[in-house]
Design a protein around this motif. Structure first.
Motif, mmCIF file in Angstrom:
data_model
loop_
_atom_site.group_PDB
_atom_site.id
_atom_site.type_symbol
_atom_site.label_atom_id
_atom_site.label_comp_id
_atom_site.label_asym_id
_atom_site.label_seq_id
_atom_site.Cartn_x
_atom_site.Cartn_y
_atom_site.Cartn_z
ATOM 1 N N MET A 1 -92.909 -53.275 -1.013
ATOM 2 C CA MET A 1 -93.217 -54.094 0.161
ATOM 3 C C MET A 1 -94.014 -53.246 1.145
ATOM 4 O O MET A 1 -93.618 -52.143 1.492
ATOM 5 N N THR A 2 -95.128 -53.745 1.597
ATOM 6 C CA THR A 2 -95.975 -53.003 2.521
ATOM 7 C C THR A 2 -95.469 -53.136 3.946
ATOM 8 O O THR A 2 -95.164 -54.222 4.406
ATOM 9 N N ILE A 3 -95.360 -52.034 4.646
ATOM 10 C CA ILE A 3 -94.916 -52.033 6.035
ATOM 11 C C ILE A 3 -95.991 -52.661 6.903
ATOM 12 O O ILE A 3 -97.163 -52.318 6.812
ATOM 13 N N LEU A 4 -95.604 -53.580 7.777
ATOM 14 C CA LEU A 4 -96.560 -54.283 8.623
ATOM 15 C C LEU A 4 -96.306 -54.026 10.101
ATOM 16 O O LEU A 4 -96.861 -54.710 10.958
ATOM 17 N N THR A 5 -95.487 -53.024 10.411
ATOM 18 C CA THR A 5 -95.173 -52.753 11.811
ATOM 19 C C THR A 5 -96.325 -52.050 12.504
ATOM 20 O O THR A 5 -97.146 -51.403 11.871
ATOM 21 N N ASN A 6 -96.362 -52.198 13.839
ATOM 22 C CA ASN A 6 -97.320 -51.493 14.687
ATOM 23 C C ASN A 6 -98.768 -51.799 14.349
ATOM 24 O O ASN A 6 -99.639 -50.946 14.431
ATOM 25 N N ARG A 7 -99.055 -53.035 13.938
ATOM 26 C CA ARG A 7 -100.420 -53.398 13.584
ATOM 27 C C ARG A 7 -101.254 -53.806 14.800
ATOM 28 O O ARG A 7 -102.431 -54.083 14.681
ATOM 29 N N SER A 8 -100.641 -53.878 15.979
ATOM 30 C CA SER A 8 -101.391 -54.267 17.165
ATOM 31 C C SER A 8 -102.493 -53.274 17.483
ATOM 32 O O SER A 8 -103.408 -53.564 18.243
ATOM 33 N N ILE A 293 -92.045 -41.890 6.237
ATOM 34 C CA ILE A 293 -92.316 -43.323 6.205
ATOM 35 C C ILE A 293 -91.206 -44.126 6.864
ATOM 36 O O ILE A 293 -91.464 -45.101 7.583
ATOM 37 N N ASP A 294 -89.951 -43.704 6.679
ATOM 38 C CA ASP A 294 -88.851 -44.485 7.266
ATOM 39 C C ASP A 294 -88.743 -44.303 8.772
ATOM 40 O O ASP A 294 -87.911 -44.937 9.423
ATOM 41 N N ALA A 295 -89.601 -43.441 9.360
ATOM 42 C CA ALA A 295 -89.601 -43.265 10.808
ATOM 43 C C ALA A 295 -90.742 -44.015 11.488
ATOM 44 O O ALA A 295 -90.805 -44.052 12.727
ATOM 45 N N LEU A 296 -91.606 -44.647 10.715
ATOM 46 C CA LEU A 296 -92.807 -45.254 11.289
ATOM 47 C C LEU A 296 -92.507 -46.428 12.211
ATOM 48 O O LEU A 296 -93.285 -46.718 13.115
ATOM 49 N N GLY A 297 -91.408 -47.115 11.988
ATOM 50 C CA GLY A 297 -91.085 -48.258 12.827
ATOM 51 C C GLY A 297 -90.227 -47.923 14.034
ATOM 52 O O GLY A 297 -89.884 -48.816 14.815
ATOM 53 N N SER A 298 -89.918 -46.649 14.239
ATOM 54 C CA SER A 298 -89.019 -46.271 15.330
ATOM 55 C C SER A 298 -89.750 -46.246 16.676
ATOM 56 O O SER A 298 -90.921 -45.878 16.754
ATOM 57 N N ASP A 299 -89.023 -46.602 17.738
ATOM 58 C CA ASP A 299 -89.550 -46.481 19.100
ATOM 59 C C ASP A 299 -88.865 -45.331 19.837
ATOM 60 O O ASP A 299 -88.901 -45.256 21.071
ATOM 61 N N TRP A 315 -106.244 -50.492 7.294
ATOM 62 C CA TRP A 315 -106.607 -50.072 5.938
ATOM 63 C C TRP A 315 -105.472 -49.382 5.199
ATOM 64 O O TRP A 315 -105.480 -49.279 3.973
ATOM 65 N N ILE A 316 -104.493 -48.878 5.932
ATOM 66 C CA ILE A 316 -103.478 -48.042 5.304
ATOM 67 C C ILE A 316 -102.511 -48.887 4.478
ATOM 68 O O ILE A 316 -102.141 -49.987 4.868
ATOM 69 N N GLU A 317 -102.128 -48.376 3.333
ATOM 70 C CA GLU A 317 -101.199 -49.054 2.429
ATOM 71 C C GLU A 317 -99.933 -48.208 2.301
ATOM 72 O O GLU A 317 -99.961 -47.160 1.689
ATOM 73 N N ILE A 318 -98.847 -48.697 2.884
ATOM 74 C CA ILE A 318 -97.586 -47.959 2.863
ATOM 75 C C ILE A 318 -96.504 -48.877 2.318
ATOM 76 O O ILE A 318 -96.247 -49.951 2.856
ATOM 77 N N ASP A 319 -95.865 -48.452 1.253
ATOM 78 C CA ASP A 319 -94.771 -49.208 0.650
ATOM 79 C C ASP A 319 -93.437 -48.684 1.133
ATOM 80 O O ASP A 319 -93.201 -47.473 1.132
ATOM 81 N N ALA A 320 -92.579 -49.597 1.547
ATOM 82 C CA ALA A 320 -91.244 -49.209 1.995
ATOM 83 C C ALA A 320 -90.385 -48.821 0.811
ATOM 84 O O ALA A 320 -90.592 -49.257 -0.292
#
Length: 320
Positions: A1-8, A293-299, A315-320
Motif C-alpha cells: 500500500m502506497t503512503i499518501l500522507t503529507n501530499r499537500s 518509513i514508519d515515521a513519515l506520518g508523524s507530527d 513522484w515518490i513511491e513508498i510502500d507501507a
C-alpha cells in the motif's frame, strides 16, 4: 500500500515554481560551478559502460540523455552523473567537480582492455541548469524527460530525473556567451536552484548522499530514472535488485520543512527521544532528510529544537 500522507506539498511545489517563473521575463540559467564534464570515446565505450553503470547506455543518442550512477560492488552509492552524446561522437558525463578525479580513476579500473578513452575536460565546458515557463518550446525540444539536441558544439536537454527540474546544458565555455544571448537567458543563483530541487526531493550527489553508504532505492534513484531493470548486470546490480524485489527499503530520503532554529546537517531526527532519521541537507527552511518509513506520518518529529514536517513529493513511491 502506497503512503499518501503529507501530499499537500504538491501544491506548495507548484506555487514555488509558479513564483519563480513569474519573476522571470526569460529563461533563467544557473551555472553549476560544482559540476564538471568528463569526455569518453572509443569503439568499446558503450559495452564497457553498459557493464559498469546503472542505466542503459545504449539509449543515449544526440536526441536523448540519461541520468545514471556508479556503485560499489556491494551496491552502495559512489557517483551520479548525466550522460549525453555530443555532436562529434563519444559521450560526455556531467558529474561532481570535486569528485571527478575519483570517478575517472574508478572507470579506468573497470575499463581494463576495452578500447575506450576517458579524460577530463577541465574548463572546456560549462554546465548549466535552466528554468522557466514553456521551457521545452523555448529550447525547441519535446517535453519528454531526457529529450536532447546539439547546440553550439554542446547539448541542451530536458532533465531526465523530473520535468519540474527544467533542463540542463553542457556548453563549450568559449560559446557560453553565445548560448546565453541565443536564448536571452537571465542569471539565477545556486540557492534558488537548490531550494526548488530540495522541495521536489531530488538529491544532488554527495551533497545529499553518503559515499559508500547510501542505497539508491532509499534515495529516489528508481523513480527518478537512474536505474534500468532490464539491461543486465552492472557493478552492484545484485544488491540493488535484491533490495527492490525483497522490499527491503525501511527508510527514504524525503523533503522536509523545518520550523524553529535551523539545525546543522548531520543532526539526528527524533520522536520522543528515539532516533528515526538524520538531516542530510538544509537550504533555508527546507531540507532533505533520511527518515524511517514508519515515521513519515508523524507530527512529533524534532531535529534539535526544530519541528520537522515531511513533505512527500508526488513522484515518490513508498510502500507501507
Amino acid at each position: 500500500m502506497t503512503i499518501l500522507t503529507n501530499r499537500s506539498d504538491a501544491v506548495f511545489i507548484r506555487q514555488l515554481f509558479t513564483e519563480i517563473e513569474e519573476k522571470m521575463s526569460n529563461t533563467a540559467a544557473t551555472i553549476l560551478e560544482h559540476r564538471t564534464v568528463l569526455k569518453l570515446d572509443g569503439e568499446d565505450l558503450v559495452p564497457f559502460l553498459q557493464a559498469v553503470v546503472t542505466q542503459d547506455i545504449s539509449l543515449v543518442t544526440p536526441e536523448k540523455s540519461v541520468w545514471s550512477a556508479l556503485l560499489t560492488p556491494q551496491g552502495k552509492f559512489l557517483h551520479e552523473f548525466f550522460v549525453t552524446a555530443p555532436p562529434k561522437g563519444g559521450l560526455l558525463l556531467d558529474c561532481e567537480k570535486d569528485r571527478a578525479p575519483d570517478l575517472l580513476r574508478r572507470l579506468k579500473i573497470y575499463k581494463m582492455r576495452s578500447k575506450a578513452t576517458l579524460e577530463p575536460t577541465d574548463d572546456q565546458y560549462t554546465v548549466l541548469a535552466l528554468q522557466g515557463s514553456d521551457l521545452s518550446e523555448t529550447l525547441g525540444l519535446s517535453k519528454n524527460k531526457g529529450a536532447s539536441k546539439e547546440i553550439l558544439g554542446g547539448c541542451v536537454y530536458i532533465d531526465p530525473r523530473h520535468q519540474a527540474m527544467g533542463a540542463r546544458a553542457i556548453i563549450p565555455t568559449e560559446n557560453l556567451s553565445k548560448f546565453i544571448e541565443k536564448y536571452d537567458l537571465i542569471k539565477s543563483t545556486l540557492e534558488t536552484y537548490d531550494q526548488a530541487r530540495v522541495t521536489l526531493g531530488v538529491p544532488d550527489g554527495s551533497r545529499d548522499l553518503e559515499i559508500e553508504k547510501s542505497i539508491l532505492l532509499e534515495n529516489g534513484f528508481n523513480e527518478l530514472g537512474a536505474i534500468d531493470w532490464d539491461k543486465g548486470c552492472y557493478i552492484g546490480q545484485e544488491l540493488t535488485a535484491r533490495t527492490k524485489y525483497r522490499a527491503l527499503i525501511k527508510k527514504r530520503l524525503v523533503p522536509v520543512k523545518l520550523t524553529g532554529p535551523i539545525p546543522e546537517t548531520g543532526t539526528d531526527i527524533t520522536i520522543a527521544g528515539k532516533n528515526v532519521g538524520i538531516l542530510r541537507s538544509v537550504y533555508g527552511n527546507q531540507g532533505l532528510a533520511t527518515l524511517k518509513i514508519d515515521a513519515l506520518g508523524s507530527d512529533q518529529l524534532l531535529c534539535d529544537a526544530a519541528n520537522v514536517t515531511p513533505q512527500l513529493p508526488e513522484w515518490i513511491e513508498i510502500d507501507a
